[in-house]
Motif scaffolding. Structure first.
Motif, mmCIF file in Angstrom:
data_model
loop_
_atom_site.group_PDB
_atom_site.id
_atom_site.type_symbol
_atom_site.label_atom_id
_atom_site.label_comp_id
_atom_site.label_asym_id
_atom_site.label_seq_id
_atom_site.Cartn_x
_atom_site.Cartn_y
_atom_site.Cartn_z
ATOM 1 N N LYS A 319 84.613 55.409 -5.353
ATOM 2 C CA LYS A 319 85.550 54.279 -5.393
ATOM 3 C C LYS A 319 86.031 54.066 -6.835
ATOM 4 N N SER A 320 85.117 54.174 -7.792
ATOM 5 C CA SER A 320 85.494 53.961 -9.202
ATOM 6 C C SER A 320 86.517 55.005 -9.636
ATOM 7 N N VAL A 321 86.270 56.261 -9.231
ATOM 8 C CA VAL A 321 87.187 57.339 -9.631
ATOM 9 C C VAL A 321 88.549 57.137 -8.945
ATOM 10 N N ALA A 322 88.512 56.769 -7.662
ATOM 11 C CA ALA A 322 89.775 56.528 -6.935
ATOM 12 C C ALA A 322 90.571 55.407 -7.595
ATOM 13 N N GLN A 323 89.887 54.477 -8.223
ATOM 14 C CA GLN A 323 90.589 53.344 -8.861
ATOM 15 C C GLN A 323 91.045 53.666 -10.286
ATOM 16 N N GLY A 324 90.725 54.882 -10.771
ATOM 17 C CA GLY A 324 91.252 55.276 -12.082
ATOM 18 C C GLY A 324 90.209 55.525 -13.162
ATOM 19 N N THR A 325 88.937 55.397 -12.830
ATOM 20 C CA THR A 325 87.872 55.688 -13.797
ATOM 21 C C THR A 325 87.822 57.204 -14.016
ATOM 22 N N ARG A 326 87.592 57.635 -15.266
ATOM 23 C CA ARG A 326 87.532 59.083 -15.524
ATOM 24 C C ARG A 326 86.150 59.634 -15.154
ATOM 25 N N LEU A 327 86.136 60.796 -14.493
ATOM 26 C CA LEU A 327 84.873 61.474 -14.167
ATOM 27 C C LEU A 327 84.714 62.644 -15.132
ATOM 28 N N LEU A 328 83.633 62.629 -15.942
ATOM 29 C CA LEU A 328 83.469 63.681 -16.955
ATOM 30 C C LEU A 328 82.515 64.786 -16.513
ATOM 31 N N VAL A 329 81.531 64.441 -15.730
ATOM 32 C CA VAL A 329 80.615 65.460 -15.208
ATOM 33 C C VAL A 329 79.883 64.877 -13.990
ATOM 34 N N ALA A 347 83.879 57.457 -17.531
ATOM 35 C CA ALA A 347 84.368 56.809 -18.753
ATOM 36 C C ALA A 347 85.566 55.933 -18.432
ATOM 37 N N ASP A 348 85.752 54.929 -19.290
ATOM 38 C CA ASP A 348 86.889 54.010 -19.169
ATOM 39 C C ASP A 348 86.982 53.458 -17.746
ATOM 40 N N ALA A 349 85.964 52.727 -17.359
ATOM 41 C CA ALA A 349 85.897 52.193 -15.990
ATOM 42 C C ALA A 349 87.133 51.359 -15.671
ATOM 43 N N ALA A 350 87.717 51.644 -14.520
ATOM 44 C CA ALA A 350 88.898 50.869 -14.103
ATOM 45 C C ALA A 350 88.479 49.416 -13.868
ATOM 46 N N PRO A 351 89.266 48.452 -14.370
ATOM 47 C CA PRO A 351 88.904 47.044 -14.174
ATOM 48 C C PRO A 351 88.693 46.738 -12.693
ATOM 49 N N GLY A 352 87.614 46.043 -12.415
ATOM 50 C CA GLY A 352 87.319 45.661 -11.030
ATOM 51 C C GLY A 352 86.623 46.740 -10.225
ATOM 52 N N SER A 353 86.476 47.954 -10.788
ATOM 53 C CA SER A 353 85.825 49.036 -10.024
ATOM 54 C C SER A 353 84.299 48.839 -10.067
ATOM 55 N N PRO A 354 83.572 49.491 -9.139
ATOM 56 C CA PRO A 354 82.104 49.371 -9.183
ATOM 57 C C PRO A 354 81.528 49.770 -10.546
ATOM 58 N N ALA A 355 82.131 50.789 -11.190
ATOM 59 C CA ALA A 355 81.614 51.223 -12.498
ATOM 60 C C ALA A 355 81.751 50.124 -13.547
ATOM 61 N N ALA A 356 82.722 49.236 -13.341
ATOM 62 C CA ALA A 356 82.928 48.155 -14.311
ATOM 63 C C ALA A 356 82.074 46.935 -14.001
ATOM 64 N N CYS A 357 81.820 46.675 -12.723
ATOM 65 C CA CYS A 357 81.224 45.372 -12.366
ATOM 66 C C CYS A 357 79.856 45.433 -11.697
ATOM 67 N N GLU A 358 79.441 46.607 -11.211
ATOM 68 C CA GLU A 358 78.219 46.624 -10.404
ATOM 69 C C GLU A 358 77.106 47.397 -11.103
ATOM 70 N N GLU A 359 75.894 47.170 -10.646
ATOM 71 C CA GLU A 359 74.770 47.955 -11.150
ATOM 72 C C GLU A 359 74.807 49.323 -10.459
ATOM 73 N N LEU A 360 74.677 50.403 -11.243
ATOM 74 C CA LEU A 360 74.641 51.763 -10.666
ATOM 75 C C LEU A 360 73.188 52.226 -10.732
ATOM 76 N N PHE A 361 72.514 52.218 -9.572
ATOM 77 C CA PHE A 361 71.071 52.476 -9.555
ATOM 78 C C PHE A 361 70.792 53.955 -9.264
ATOM 79 N N GLY A 362 71.074 54.776 -10.271
ATOM 80 C CA GLY A 362 70.889 56.219 -10.161
ATOM 81 C C GLY A 362 71.419 56.836 -11.437
ATOM 82 N N PRO A 363 71.422 58.172 -11.521
ATOM 83 C CA PRO A 363 71.730 58.829 -12.806
ATOM 84 C C PRO A 363 73.223 58.872 -13.155
ATOM 85 N N VAL A 364 73.860 57.720 -13.194
ATOM 86 C CA VAL A 364 75.305 57.655 -13.461
ATOM 87 C C VAL A 364 75.542 56.746 -14.674
#
Ligand code: SSN
Length: 468
Positions: A319-329, A347-364
């Protein structure tokens, strides 16, 4: 959810357990209350002896306990053995300091004798998670038992063998039967136990959602509750930092426990002057991480604990990538068996995306750039969570500004956030409230009873002097 051991490397169910019947649960609650009545009067010297024996068992049986942990939730075996040893150190900490922490505390009010006496509350329900299946429990149990409380453990559904081993451990260490019991109950039965008048207080380590539910139930029952919830800890790197050490520690801080730790570094905020180099080195190191069988010594990251966690994490990444967050690996689900997830950098989490607002409970990991100290603090505080923060700088004024400005329960400078029996542990905001470990931890489940003794020969105070 079934109470069962499911091997995270294969997805196979190894052992299942029946939940207690209503009668069995009642018998355990009754035993807890009866045991407390006598246990609270046991000599501190006895409690110290039992706790010291528990420490010995945690050390001498670290291999056995470690195997149970790895089998049930997938953490690397070396880390699992170290967890058992860390539990021993927490027991020893309270063997050494518990008595002093429980002593009456004099308060000078001029003339009269006044003091605070610390008394145990009774049975404390501990609702604990699977991620550190021994450590989370022992860091509650060691101070609670030292203080004269009794413990009731509702452990996560996927670590029943760890839960039963802990009950057995405290019994073998010499604590009276009933001082520490495991409750094999469904999540749906927790509210009933919290409401039970024989349960005096609650401690929960778990998700924000669990915190809201348990905090609400404890609040309605007017019971003290300690909540140690999620985190999305920032890891801030400034130009004066030693970059190589910062990168190496950043990777470790993100991947600890297969990325499943409340205090794992999750958001990497790097000063723009060093950002490109940090990103290059960090991504390169994450790409080389050894993922595999947690029983093998070379493995750095094992499987996630459950398939649900793996799917949930992957959905957050997608979801984060679909919203515009960059995936580096990383970011791709493997097709083989087991609940594995690749080390992933966004990188550069899209505003409002899970990468910007939520806890990521795993190796991300999520990387972002800061213009200066104030911008780094703003980014760090732009989270509902407030557990820990790691700050990398050799500029003292900058370090002071971070210590003052970051809204978390813990700040570590030039080190990753880590729990230590000697230091209070806990958060603010949606990361919960209350503290575990150290002096603060043992005081959470005590009645701080105020005592004032006058000579009994002077007139009662006037209303004015009482309210002064
Ligand atoms: O998951 C949170 C606890 C981690 C720790 O105490 O090391």
């Amino acid at each position: 959810m079934a109470i069962a051991t499911i091997d995270p490397t294969t997805g196979k169910t190894l052992r299942s357990f029946n939940a207690h019947s209503a009668e069995e649960l009642e018998a355990r609650l009754k035993l807890a209350e009866e045991t407390f009545r006598a246990y609270r009067h046991t000599a501190l010297a006895d409690r110290r002896r039992w706790l010291a024996r528990a420490a010995e068992l945690l050390e001498s049986e670290a291999e056995h306990f470690g195997r149970l942990m790895t089998q049930e939730m997938g953490k690397p075996f070396e880390a699992a053995k170290a967890e058992s040893q860390k539990c021993a150190s927490a027991c020893r900490y309270y063997v050494e300091h518990g008595e002093a922490y429980l002593r009456d505390e004099s308060i000078d009010v001029g003339g009269d004798r006044s003091f605070v006496r610390y008394q145990p509350l009774g049975a404390v329900l501990a609702i604990m998670p699977w991620n550190f299946p021994f450590w989370q429990v022992v860091r509650f149990a060691a101070p609670a038992l030292m203080a004269g409380n009794v413990g009731l453990l509702k452990h996560a559904h996927n670590v029943p063998q760890c839960a039963l081993a802990l009950e057995d451990l405290f019994l073998r260490a010499g604590f009276p039967k009933g001082a520490f019991q495991t409750l094999l109950i469904e999540t749906g039965d927790i509210a009933r136990v919290i409401e039970d008048p024989r349960v005096k207080a609650v401690t929960l380590t778990g998700s924000e959602g669990a915190g809201r539910a348990v905090g609400g139930q404890a609040g309605r029952a007017l019971k003290k509750v300690v909540l140690e919830l999620g985190g999305s800890d920032p890891f801030i790197v400034m130009p004066s930092a030693k970059l190589e050490l910062a990168v190496e520690t950043a990777v470790k801080a993100r991947l600890i426990n297969n990325g499943q730790s409340c205090i794992a570094a999750k958001r990497f905020i790097v000063h723009e002057a060093i950002y490109p180099e940090f990103e290059r080195r960090f991504v390169e190191r994450m790409r080389r991480v050894v993922v595999g069988d947690p029983m093998e010594a070379k493995t750095e990251v094992g499987p996630l604990a459950t398939e649900g966690i793996r799917q949930g994490l992957h959905a957050q990444v997608e979801k984060s990538v679909a919203q515009g967050t960059r995936l580096l690996v990383g970011g791709k689900l493997s097709s083989g068996q087991g609940f594995y997830y690749p080390p992933t950098v966004l990188a550069d989490a899209a505003p409002g995306s899970p990468a910007a607002c939520e806890e990521l409970f795993g190796p991300v990991a999520v990387l972002s750039r800061a213009r200066d100290v104030e911008h780094a603090i703003t980014l760090a505080n732009d989270s509902p969570y407030g557990l820990g923060a790691s700050v990398w700088t050799h500029d003292e004024a900058e370090a002071r500004r971070f210590i003052d400005g970051i809204e978390t329960g813990m700040v570590f400078v030039n080190a990753m956030v880590a729990s230590d029996p000697r230091l209070p542990f806990g958060g603010v905001k949606h990361s919960g409230h209350g503290r575990e470990l150290a002096l603060h931890g043992i005081r959470e489940f005590l009645n701080a009873k105020t005592v004032r003794i006058t000579s009994g020969t002077t007139a009662p105070p006037t209303q004015a002097s009482v309210s002064e």
